[in-house]
Design a protein around this motif. Structure first.
Motif, PDB file in Angstrom:
ATOM      1  N   GLU A 358      16.061  75.249  29.542  1.00 59.10           N
ATOM      2  CA  GLU A 358      17.230  74.500  29.097  1.00 59.10           C
ATOM      3  C   GLU A 358      17.154  73.023  29.463  1.00 59.10           C
ATOM      4  N   PHE A 359      16.533  72.701  30.589  1.00 62.26           N
ATOM      5  CA  PHE A 359      16.529  71.325  31.061  1.00 62.26           C
ATOM      6  C   PHE A 359      15.190  70.626  30.842  1.00 62.26           C
ATOM      7  N   GLN A 360      14.383  71.145  29.947  1.00 63.68           N
ATOM      8  CA  GLN A 360      13.112  70.489  29.653  1.00 63.68           C
ATOM      9  C   GLN A 360      13.351  69.182  28.907  1.00 63.68           C
ATOM     10  N   CYS A 361      12.317  68.358  28.886  1.00 63.43           N
ATOM     11  CA  CYS A 361      12.393  67.099  28.139  1.00 63.43           C
ATOM     12  C   CYS A 361      12.670  67.410  26.671  1.00 63.43           C
ATOM     13  N   PRO A 362      13.692  66.796  26.068  1.00 62.07           N
ATOM     14  CA  PRO A 362      13.984  67.071  24.651  1.00 62.07           C
ATOM     15  C   PRO A 362      12.757  66.828  23.774  1.00 62.07           C
ATOM     16  N   PHE A 363      12.571  67.680  22.780  1.00 61.11           N
ATOM     17  CA  PHE A 363      11.372  67.596  21.950  1.00 61.11           C
ATOM     18  C   PHE A 363      11.201  66.226  21.277  1.00 61.11           C
ATOM     19  N   PRO A 364      12.266  65.605  20.725  1.00 60.98           N
ATOM     20  CA  PRO A 364      12.074  64.275  20.127  1.00 60.98           C
ATOM     21  C   PRO A 364      11.563  63.244  21.131  1.00 60.98           C
ATOM     22  N   ALA A 365      11.995  63.360  22.391  1.00 59.35           N
ATOM     23  CA  ALA A 365      11.526  62.422  23.418  1.00 59.35           C
ATOM     24  C   ALA A 365      10.032  62.616  23.671  1.00 59.35           C
ATOM     25  N   ARG A 366       9.568  63.867  23.656  1.00 58.06           N
ATOM     26  CA  ARG A 366       8.130  64.127  23.834  1.00 58.06           C
ATOM     27  C   ARG A 366       7.334  63.499  22.696  1.00 58.06           C
ATOM     28  N   GLU A 367       7.840  63.660  21.467  1.00 55.53           N
ATOM     29  CA  GLU A 367       7.126  63.105  20.314  1.00 55.53           C
ATOM     30  C   GLU A 367       7.036  61.590  20.417  1.00 55.53           C
ATOM     31  N   ILE A 368       8.117  60.949  20.846  1.00 53.71           N
ATOM     32  CA  ILE A 368       8.112  59.496  20.998  1.00 53.71           C
ATOM     33  C   ILE A 368       7.069  59.090  22.039  1.00 53.71           C
ATOM     34  N   ALA A 369       7.054  59.782  23.182  1.00 51.59           N
ATOM     35  CA  ALA A 369       6.083  59.465  24.234  1.00 51.59           C
ATOM     36  C   ALA A 369       4.655  59.641  23.738  1.00 51.59           C
ATOM     37  N   GLU A 370       4.416  60.709  22.976  1.00 54.10           N
ATOM     38  CA  GLU A 370       3.061  60.974  22.498  1.00 54.10           C
ATOM     39  C   GLU A 370       2.594  59.913  21.508  1.00 54.10           C
ATOM     40  N   VAL A 371       3.475  59.496  20.600  1.00 57.81           N
ATOM     41  CA  VAL A 371       3.096  58.464  19.632  1.00 57.81           C
ATOM     42  C   VAL A 371       2.804  57.150  20.353  1.00 57.81           C
ATOM     43  N   ILE A 372       3.646  56.788  21.320  1.00 54.69           N
ATOM     44  CA  ILE A 372       3.413  55.550  22.068  1.00 54.69           C
ATOM     45  C   ILE A 372       2.076  55.612  22.791  1.00 54.69           C
ATOM     46  N   ALA A 373       1.833  56.705  23.512  1.00 60.15           N
ATOM     47  CA  ALA A 373       0.602  56.804  24.312  1.00 60.15           C
ATOM     48  C   ALA A 373      -0.637  56.821  23.431  1.00 60.15           C
ATOM     49  N   ARG A 374      -0.610  57.643  22.398  1.00 66.25           N
ATOM     50  CA  ARG A 374      -1.806  57.764  21.547  1.00 66.25           C
ATOM     51  C   ARG A 374      -2.083  56.465  20.801  1.00 66.25           C
ATOM     52  N   THR A 375      -1.059  55.847  20.241  1.00 67.75           N
ATOM     53  CA  THR A 375      -1.255  54.601  19.503  1.00 67.75           C
ATOM     54  C   THR A 375      -1.763  53.512  20.431  1.00 67.75           C
ATOM     55  N   ALA A 376      -1.208  53.446  21.636  1.00 63.12           N
ATOM     56  CA  ALA A 376      -1.640  52.429  22.602  1.00 63.12           C
ATOM     57  C   ALA A 376      -3.125  52.550  22.903  1.00 63.12           C
ATOM     58  N   ILE A 377      -3.586  53.759  23.158  1.00 60.61           N
ATOM     59  CA  ILE A 377      -4.991  53.969  23.495  1.00 60.61           C
ATOM     60  C   ILE A 377      -5.879  53.644  22.293  1.00 60.61           C
ATOM     61  N   GLU A 378      -5.460  54.060  21.101  1.00 60.59           N
ATOM     62  CA  GLU A 378      -6.257  53.774  19.895  1.00 60.59           C
ATOM     63  C   GLU A 378      -6.377  52.283  19.653  1.00 60.59           C
ATOM     64  N   VAL A 379      -5.285  51.541  19.796  1.00 61.91           N
ATOM     65  CA  VAL A 379      -5.334  50.091  19.601  1.00 61.91           C
ATOM     66  C   VAL A 379      -6.249  49.451  20.643  1.00 61.91           C
ATOM     67  N   LEU A 380      -6.127  49.894  21.887  1.00 60.02           N
ATOM     68  CA  LEU A 380      -6.958  49.340  22.950  1.00 60.02           C
ATOM     69  C   LEU A 380      -8.446  49.549  22.655  1.00 60.02           C
ATOM     70  N   LEU A 381      -8.820  50.755  22.223  1.00 60.31           N
ATOM     71  CA  LEU A 381     -10.230  51.039  21.953  1.00 60.31           C
ATOM     72  C   LEU A 381     -10.732  50.308  20.709  1.00 60.31           C
ATOM     73  N   ASP A 382      -9.847  50.114  19.732  1.00 65.23           N
ATOM     74  CA  ASP A 382     -10.230  49.339  18.554  1.00 65.23           C
ATOM     75  C   ASP A 382     -10.483  47.873  18.913  1.00 65.23           C
ATOM     76  N   ARG A 383      -9.618  47.337  19.770  1.00 59.11           N
ATOM     77  CA  ARG A 383      -9.723  45.922  20.109  1.00 59.11           C
ATOM     78  C   ARG A 383     -10.843  45.642  21.112  1.00 59.11           C
ATOM     79  N   LEU A 384     -11.064  46.568  22.039  1.00 58.52           N
ATOM     80  CA  LEU A 384     -12.046  46.354  23.118  1.00 58.52           C
ATOM     81  C   LEU A 384     -12.989  47.553  23.178  1.00 58.52           C
TER      82      LEU A 384
END
Length: 424
Positions: A358-384
């Motif tokens: 019942e008290f787990q991280c809401p699913f939409p919040a997980r999706e937001i975190a995953e998109v931020i983290a994955r996109t950040a890493i992809e941009v970093l590897l593309d740039r450097l």
């Protein structure tokens, strides 16, 4: 204060070994070995001692974790049940972690918790994944532009830590001109230093400012959608929920980014991604959630009545700490799956990194975190694309906490490149 003596029903009592202090460098230098020793000595539920010799139970078994987080009646998130309140001094250092009777989504229980969830979850769910990715790409480029020409950076301070706060600021509707204040206040809060109290006041003031601005001029943002929810909420409730969403999304996402980059820089399995490919980014992120999860221990749950758990007799009002990282590595579940099908880590998300029940991280919040983290890493590897550690792996250090697991710094080197520019 009296010393904690485990009850007769638990293995620690029979062994005469007493409780394990929930502190010390091994929690951040070698947690896997430490939890292995705990299992061998105590079993899946460990009697622990918090600062001031305050007793609690640390749940490190996978099945036991599922039982505790899946039964909010027997193990509610209600700190008022705790049987230790009369023993605690006012300056007990962990009091803010458990004694927070605030009307927010994070600290309410029962129907009141559901009322907050009905407001917050749809507001998060309505975030456009395309808009979220665009914001993350733009802000990642902006941060990388600040150091890309130098050939070196600390990816914790210069990239992983500020990025989630900047992105969340945009999603909430905070103007970019005020976003640096959000980053600095959250960073100070997370560091827990002498400026933490003033940082909290700044953070609260910023959320109040945001609420007033969106009440006057709504937009396509999380705050405006929360305000449009038909159920009535006080300004204090709105502000506390905004703080909860922002704080809960900031450091865990920052550490998810940092821990994933560290894994990719130190493990040969991910060398292809460092050459410009992206196929292993998701695999590295998933492995981090299993093996190196940012939130290691969560406080907590409290037993509503006397019960048995993992061979231990839990008393009514006892605190149970959720050993999320330890449960993820429980060999009773982990090793059996490894033998059958490549392990629970292999594309499986049945970990406890976002808690459970019942008290787990809401699913939409997980999706937001995953998109931020994955996109950040992809941009970093593309740039450097030729990024590499600037120090020996053994010299990398973790945040000195049993509860949170992230890099204190992540020094890297790379071929200097010109700034991309052109981003808002």
């Amino acid at each position: 204060m009296r010393r904690f003596v485990p009850p007769p029903g638990c293995p620690a009592h029979a062994a005469g070994s007493g409780a394990m202090p929930l502190e010390g460098p091994r929690f951040h230098t070698e947690p896997v070995a430490l939890y292995r020793e705990m299992r061998r000595q105590y079993g899946p539920v460990v009697p622990v001692s918090l600062p001031g010799d305050v007793p609690a139970w640390l749940v490190i078994g996978y099945r036991e974790m599922a039982r505790v987080t899946g039964d909010p009646v027997l193990f509610p998130r209600d700190s008022g049940l705790w049987n230790q309140w009369d023993r605690l001094p006012e300056d007990w250092p962990l009091r803010p972690m458990v004694n927070v009777p605030l009307p927010s989504i994070y600290y309410t229980v029962g129907e009141e918790h559901q009322r907050h969830l009905r407001m917050v979850e749809p507001a998060l769910e309505a975030v456009s994944p395309f808009e979220l990715r665009r914001h993350t790409e733009q802000l990642s480029d902006r941060l990388i532009d600040r150091f890309c020409a130098t050939g070196e950076a600390d990816l914790t301070a210069d990239f992983a830590k500020p990025l989630p706060a900047l992105v969340l600021g945009r999603l909430l509707g905070i103007p970019d001109s005020r976003s640096q204040l959000l980053v600095s206040s959250l960073t100070e809060l997370c560091d827990g230093g002498p400026g933490a109290l003033e940082a909290y006041r700044t953070f609260s003031g910023l959320m109040g400012e945001l609420l007033a601005a969106k009440r006057e001029r709504p937009g396509a943002d999380i705050t405006s959608r929360m305000l449009a929810h038909p159920e009535p909420f006080s300004d204090e409730e709105y502000i506390l929920d905004l703080q909860s969403v922002t704080a809960a999304g900031h450091l865990p996402t920052a550490d998810w980014i940092g821990n994933s980059i560290r894994l990719m820089l130190t493990d040969d399995r991910f060398s292809a991604s460092l050459g410009g490919g992206r196929h292993s980014v998701g695999e590295a992120m998933n492995e981090v959630l299993w093996e190196d999860t940012p939130t290691q221990i969560l406080a907590g749950r409290w037993a509503a009545r006397d019960c048995q758990l993992g061979g231990c007799r839990i008393g009514a009002g006892d605190m149970l700490l959720l050993g999320l990282g330890a449960a993820n590595g429980d060999p009773e579940v982990h090793d059996a799956a490894d033998e059958r099908a490549g392990g629970l880590r292999n594309g499986n998300s049945a970990h406890f990194s976002f808690s459970h029940g019942e008290f787990q991280c809401p699913f939409p919040a997980r999706e937001i975190a995953e998109v931020i983290a994955r996109t950040a890493i992809e941009v970093l590897l593309d740039r450097l694309p030729d990024i590499d550690l600037a120090v020996p792996v053994a010299s990398l250090t973790r945040r000195p906490s049993a509860f949170l697991r992230g890099m204190t710094d992540l020094p890297v080197s790379f071929t200097p490149t010109p700034a991309a520019g052109g981003h808002p």
